[in-house]
Design an enzyme around this catalytic site. Structure first.
Site: not given
Ligand code: GUN
Length: 303
Positions: A61, A105, A128
């Site tokens: 990311k 995350q 998110d």
């Molecule tokens: N863990 C796995 N996929 C995601 C996501 O799209 N966002 C977040 N915050 N955590 C994740």
């Protein structure tokens, strides 16, 4: 939906290529924002603990954010970080004008209260789409931040099928990150939506009713080819690592669908890897750019 001729070869929906082109479009729009706002869009990603998969995701990311011409602020915290410390960090990021998007995350270590932490994120920076304000906006048809993975699935489906009105969609899985927002997005596209989950009776029959299947159950290759309607379009969100073998010493990555078994039946399917995964990151960049525009009272970028 047109019945699939058995001689047809299933189309592989190339999420990786689509995500690359979406990322190029986003990157092209960044300079216009920089000129208007006098700064780059910024994304803060918070990782607590040392889960290896999460470390890889967060690293990807960050790299993608910088490659798009945005600022990436990474906060890697120890697994024993307290609820109070994490909330104080979120408050600082909420008040930091250089930060347009905040992503914590998931999953967080079990000692932390995920819901309380998400509730502290400024909804306008919640790239998110997990804050209850954004979930409520999505359900009530208002401008919302939409969770990245289901948004990526929706974009792929619309690109491949065009109008989704009237199609039967089955969403497998009911997480707040994927299943629930996915069902809502498909409902907004005028699909007839069924949500299936671990307690659903006779799953194969439910799946067989679907023109569109979105699989997000986290169980390797659980959805079998002969469960699928002829000509269905399948979006496989699962990323599962199988036990190591001689030919795949690190363990093969597979989805929630038995892809080989599905191919003779379906009209189109996303591969794993290279399907939905790359779209999640592209949509995170999209949401960050959108959040930056909205926070600066600019019209949404055209993406
Ligand atoms: N863990 C796995 N996929 C995601 C996501 O799209 N966002 C977040 N915050 N955590 C994740």
């Amino acid at each position: 939906m047109a019945f699939k001729n058995m001689a047809d070869i299933a189309h592989i929906i190339d999420g990786k290529a689509f995500a690359l082109s979406l990322r190029e479009t986003i990157t092209d729009q960044v300079p216009r924002f920089v000129e208007a706002a006098g700064r780059k869009p910024g994304l803060a990603v918070v990782l607590v603990g040392d889960d290896p998969a999460s470390q890889v995701y967060v690293g990807s990311k960050g790299k993608a954010t910088i490659a798009a011409g945005m600022n990436s602020f990474e906060h890697r915290l120890a697994a024993d970080t307290s609820q109070h410390t994490l909330i104080e960090l979120i408050k600082r990021l909420n008040n930091d004008d250089a930060v347009d998007g905040i992503l914590v995350q998931l999953p967080l270590p079990k000692t932390l209260n995920e819901q309380e932490i998400i509730a502290h994120i400024d909804p306008d920076k919640d790239v998110d789409g997990l804050h209850i304000i954004n979930a409520g906006r999505l359900v009530s048809g208002q401008k919302a931040m939409v969770p990245c993975t289901p948004l990526g699935c929706q974009i792929l489906l619309k690109d491949y099928l065009g109008d989704l009105s009237g199609l039967n969609a089955v969403v497998l899985g009911r997480s707040i990150l994927v299943g629930k927002p996915m069902a809502q997005l498909l409902l907004n596209e005028n699909c007839t939506v069924t949500m299936a989950h671990s307690r659903t009776k006779d799953l194969a029959t439910v799946v067989r009713s679907a023109d569109i299947v979105v699989a997000a159950v986290g169980r390797p290759q659980m959805i079998k080819g002969d469960w699928l309607k002829e000509g269905a379009v399948v979006i496989d969100v699962g990323i599962n690592r199988l036990a190591p073998t001689d030919s795949a010493p690190k363990g093969k990555l597979v989805g929630d669908v038995d892809t080989d078994g599905a191919m003779p039946h379906v009209k189109a399917i996303t591969p794993v890897p290279g399907g939905v995964g790359p779209m999640t990151i592209a949509c995170l960049l999209r949401n960050t750019l959108v959040a930056a525009h909205r926070r600066n009272n600019m019209d949404d970028p055209i993406l």
